[in-house]
Scaffold this motif. Structure first.
Motif, PDB file in Angstrom:
ATOM      1  N   THR A  56      -9.956  11.373  44.975  1.00 48.30           N
ATOM      2  CA  THR A  56      -9.023  11.099  46.136  1.00 48.30           C
ATOM      3  C   THR A  56      -9.239   9.529  46.653  1.00 48.30           C
ATOM      4  N   HIS A  57      -8.160   9.205  46.528  1.00 48.21           N
ATOM      5  CA  HIS A  57      -7.940   7.668  47.497  1.00 48.21           C
ATOM      6  C   HIS A  57      -7.335   7.901  48.304  1.00 48.21           C
ATOM      7  N   LEU A  58      -7.836   7.527  49.483  1.00 47.46           N
ATOM      8  CA  LEU A  58      -7.099   8.011  51.006  1.00 47.46           C
ATOM      9  C   LEU A  58      -7.123   6.562  51.659  1.00 47.46           C
ATOM     10  N   GLU A  70      -3.368  -1.755  60.812  1.00 44.83           N
ATOM     11  CA  GLU A  70      -4.646  -1.768  60.210  1.00 44.83           C
ATOM     12  C   GLU A  70      -5.171  -0.212  59.828  1.00 44.83           C
ATOM     13  N   TRP A  71      -5.157  -0.478  58.572  1.00 47.08           N
ATOM     14  CA  TRP A  71      -5.442   0.858  57.744  1.00 47.08           C
ATOM     15  C   TRP A  71      -7.142   0.895  57.391  1.00 47.08           C
ATOM     16  N   ALA A  72      -7.513   2.125  57.164  1.00 46.76           N
ATOM     17  CA  ALA A  72      -9.058   2.492  56.789  1.00 46.76           C
ATOM     18  C   ALA A  72      -8.722   3.034  55.340  1.00 46.76           C
ATOM     19  N   GLU A  73      -9.504   2.651  54.370  1.00 44.54           N
ATOM     20  CA  GLU A  73      -9.522   2.948  52.945  1.00 44.54           C
ATOM     21  C   GLU A  73     -10.726   3.889  52.709  1.00 44.54           C
ATOM     22  N   TYR A  74     -10.736   5.221  51.984  1.00 42.47           N
ATOM     23  CA  TYR A  74     -11.754   5.833  51.705  1.00 42.47           C
ATOM     24  C   TYR A  74     -11.643   6.360  50.053  1.00 42.47           C
ATOM     25  N   GLU A  75     -12.873   6.521  49.386  1.00 40.48           N
ATOM     26  CA  GLU A  75     -12.717   7.117  48.160  1.00 40.48           C
ATOM     27  C   GLU A  75     -13.591   8.527  48.166  1.00 40.48           C
ATOM     28  N   GLY A  76     -12.986   9.633  47.474  1.00 40.73           N
ATOM     29  CA  GLY A  76     -13.738  10.873  47.728  1.00 40.73           C
ATOM     30  C   GLY A  76     -13.578  11.725  46.864  1.00 40.73           C
ATOM     31  N   VAL A  77     -13.746  13.189  46.885  1.00 37.14           N
ATOM     32  CA  VAL A  77     -13.391  14.159  46.006  1.00 37.14           C
ATOM     33  C   VAL A  77     -12.829  15.275  46.880  1.00 37.14           C
ATOM     34  N   ARG A  87      -2.346  33.338  46.917  1.00 32.86           N
ATOM     35  CA  ARG A  87      -1.152  33.405  48.171  1.00 32.86           C
ATOM     36  C   ARG A  87      -1.959  32.590  49.273  1.00 32.86           C
ATOM     37  N   ALA A  88      -3.318  32.140  48.715  1.00 35.59           N
ATOM     38  CA  ALA A  88      -3.818  31.194  49.922  1.00 35.59           C
ATOM     39  C   ALA A  88      -4.784  30.418  48.956  1.00 35.59           C
ATOM     40  N   ASN A  89      -5.228  29.353  49.592  1.00 36.07           N
ATOM     41  CA  ASN A  89      -6.155  28.479  48.888  1.00 36.07           C
ATOM     42  C   ASN A  89      -6.906  27.546  50.167  1.00 36.07           C
ATOM     43  N   LEU A  90      -8.002  27.168  49.611  1.00 40.78           N
ATOM     44  CA  LEU A  90      -8.961  26.387  50.482  1.00 40.78           C
ATOM     45  C   LEU A  90      -9.274  25.097  49.850  1.00 40.78           C
ATOM     46  N   VAL A  91      -8.911  24.063  50.577  1.00 38.21           N
ATOM     47  CA  VAL A  91      -9.007  22.717  50.111  1.00 38.21           C
ATOM     48  C   VAL A  91     -10.328  21.889  50.968  1.00 38.21           C
ATOM     49  N   GLU A  92     -11.092  21.363  50.211  1.00 37.24           N
ATOM     50  CA  GLU A  92     -12.262  20.620  50.913  1.00 37.24           C
ATOM     51  C   GLU A  92     -12.388  19.317  50.326  1.00 37.24           C
ATOM     52  N   LEU A  93     -12.145  18.307  51.576  1.00 38.53           N
ATOM     53  CA  LEU A  93     -12.104  17.073  51.259  1.00 38.53           C
ATOM     54  C   LEU A  93     -13.521  16.156  51.670  1.00 38.53           C
ATOM     55  N   THR A  94     -14.046  15.304  50.943  1.00 40.55           N
ATOM     56  CA  THR A  94     -15.147  14.626  51.502  1.00 40.55           C
ATOM     57  C   THR A  94     -15.212  13.298  50.865  1.00 40.55           C
ATOM     58  N   ALA A  95     -14.786  12.211  51.815  1.00 41.80           N
ATOM     59  CA  ALA A  95     -14.711  10.778  51.381  1.00 41.80           C
ATOM     60  C   ALA A  95     -15.456   9.962  52.230  1.00 41.80           C
ATOM     61  N   ASP A  96     -15.674   8.666  51.648  1.00 41.23           N
ATOM     62  CA  ASP A  96     -16.355   7.568  52.400  1.00 41.23           C
ATOM     63  C   ASP A  96     -15.713   6.195  52.386  1.00 41.23           C
ATOM     64  N   GLY A  97     -15.755   5.285  53.429  1.00 44.12           N
ATOM     65  CA  GLY A  97     -15.434   3.919  53.096  1.00 44.12           C
ATOM     66  C   GLY A  97     -15.804   3.412  54.330  1.00 44.12           C
ATOM     67  N   GLN A 116       7.191  30.640  53.274  1.00 43.50           N
ATOM     68  CA  GLN A 116       6.764  29.641  53.610  1.00 43.50           C
ATOM     69  C   GLN A 116       5.288  29.692  53.824  1.00 43.50           C
ATOM     70  N   TRP A 117       4.771  28.462  53.696  1.00 42.79           N
ATOM     71  CA  TRP A 117       3.362  28.133  53.674  1.00 42.79           C
ATOM     72  C   TRP A 117       3.122  27.659  55.245  1.00 42.79           C
ATOM     73  N   SER A 118       1.778  28.028  55.562  1.00 44.97           N
ATOM     74  CA  SER A 118       1.153  27.396  56.623  1.00 44.97           C
ATOM     75  C   SER A 118       0.146  26.322  56.212  1.00 44.97           C
ATOM     76  N   LEU A 119      -0.074  25.289  56.584  1.00 41.82           N
ATOM     77  CA  LEU A 119      -1.155  24.245  56.161  1.00 41.82           C
ATOM     78  C   LEU A 119      -1.859  24.167  57.674  1.00 41.82           C
ATOM     79  N   ASN A 120      -3.232  24.572  57.440  1.00 41.49           N
ATOM     80  CA  ASN A 120      -4.003  24.618  58.568  1.00 41.49           C
ATOM     81  C   ASN A 120      -5.232  23.746  58.478  1.00 41.49           C
ATOM     82  N   PHE A 121      -5.356  22.390  59.133  1.00 39.00           N
ATOM     83  CA  PHE A 121      -6.153  21.227  58.949  1.00 39.00           C
ATOM     84  C   PHE A 121      -7.318  21.606  59.696  1.00 39.00           C
ATOM     85  N   ALA A 122      -8.483  21.164  59.579  1.00 41.45           N
ATOM     86  CA  ALA A 122      -9.815  20.869  60.286  1.00 41.45           C
ATOM     87  C   ALA A 122     -10.561  19.647  59.715  1.00 41.45           C
ATOM     88  N   ASN A 123     -11.069  18.897  60.843  1.00 39.99           N
ATOM     89  CA  ASN A 123     -12.124  17.907  60.171  1.00 39.99           C
ATOM     90  C   ASN A 123     -13.267  18.144  60.897  1.00 39.99           C
TER      91      ASN A 123
END
Length: 195
Positions: A56-58, A70-77, A87-97, A116-123
């Motif tokens: 991932t490039h973020l 002003e943007w901050a850029e990150y590289e991650g997986v 019918r559901a999925n779990l996304v895990e993102l870890t990034a550093d910059g 429809q889908w609901s996207l439920n995000f947390a950091n």
């Protein structure tokens, strides 16, 4: 009708009973097609293309809706796992910059009634799920919306998922503080499949 066949009629009727629901569904589908109506699309496997591990490039806008560029850029997986047979999925993102370390999680849930889908995000810094964005895929592109509070004012949020090819996906989040007349992009991620 000969009497020997009349005795079979009740048994034939019973033998056909299990087939009635399927015949009724076929008749309804044919009637909807004749009437020009489309059968609603089942989107429960819309995210199957994304299952796997991605580089991932973020880019994140440092101060949304402030006029800042002003943007901050990150590289991650990013790792995407199927749940409930798709019918559901779990996304895990870890990034550093230069902006620091970022960990995010997205639980995506499919509602078969609304299709429809609901996207439920947390950091990891807050540890709570935010307001879900709700939407669906049309012609391979996903669009999801919500309304939430940002710095004390109500804003609209739009999240767009665009598969560019089999191994590349673009994610874009934008905010609007004028009821959707204008949008400011504040999150852009490009995922490339790791092989």
């Amino acid at each position: 009708m000969p009497s020997r066949y009349r005795a079979l009629l009740p048994w034939l009727a019973i033998a056909w009973l299990p087939l009635l629901p399927a015949a009724s569904a076929c008749a309804q589908a044919a009637q909807a097609t004749r009437a020009g109506a489309e059968i609603p699309r089942d989107g429960q496997h819309d995210f199957d293309f994304e299952i796997g591990i991605w580089r991932t490039h973020l880019k994140r806008l440092a101060h949304p809706l402030s006029g800042s560029g002003e943007w901050a850029e990150y590289e991650g997986v990013t790792t995407v796992r199927k749940v409930w047979n798709g019918r559901a999925n779990l996304v895990e993102l870890t990034a550093d910059g230069p902006g620091g370390h970022f960990e995010g999680l997205n639980l995506r849930l499919y509602n078969p009634r609304s299709r429809q889908w609901s996207l439920n995000f947390a950091n990891s810094s807050s540890g709570t799920l935010g307001q879900p964005t709700i939407g669906q895929f049309v012609d391979g592109r996903g669009e999801f919306y919500d309304q939430e509070d940002f710095n004390g004012r109500a804003i609209l949020v739009r999240f767009v998922i665009t598969p560019l090819d089999a191994d590349t996906i673009r994610f874009e989040q934008a905010f609007s503080d004028d009821g959707g007349k204008t949008w400011e992009v504040n999150w852009v991620a490009t995922d490339t499949r790791m092989k």
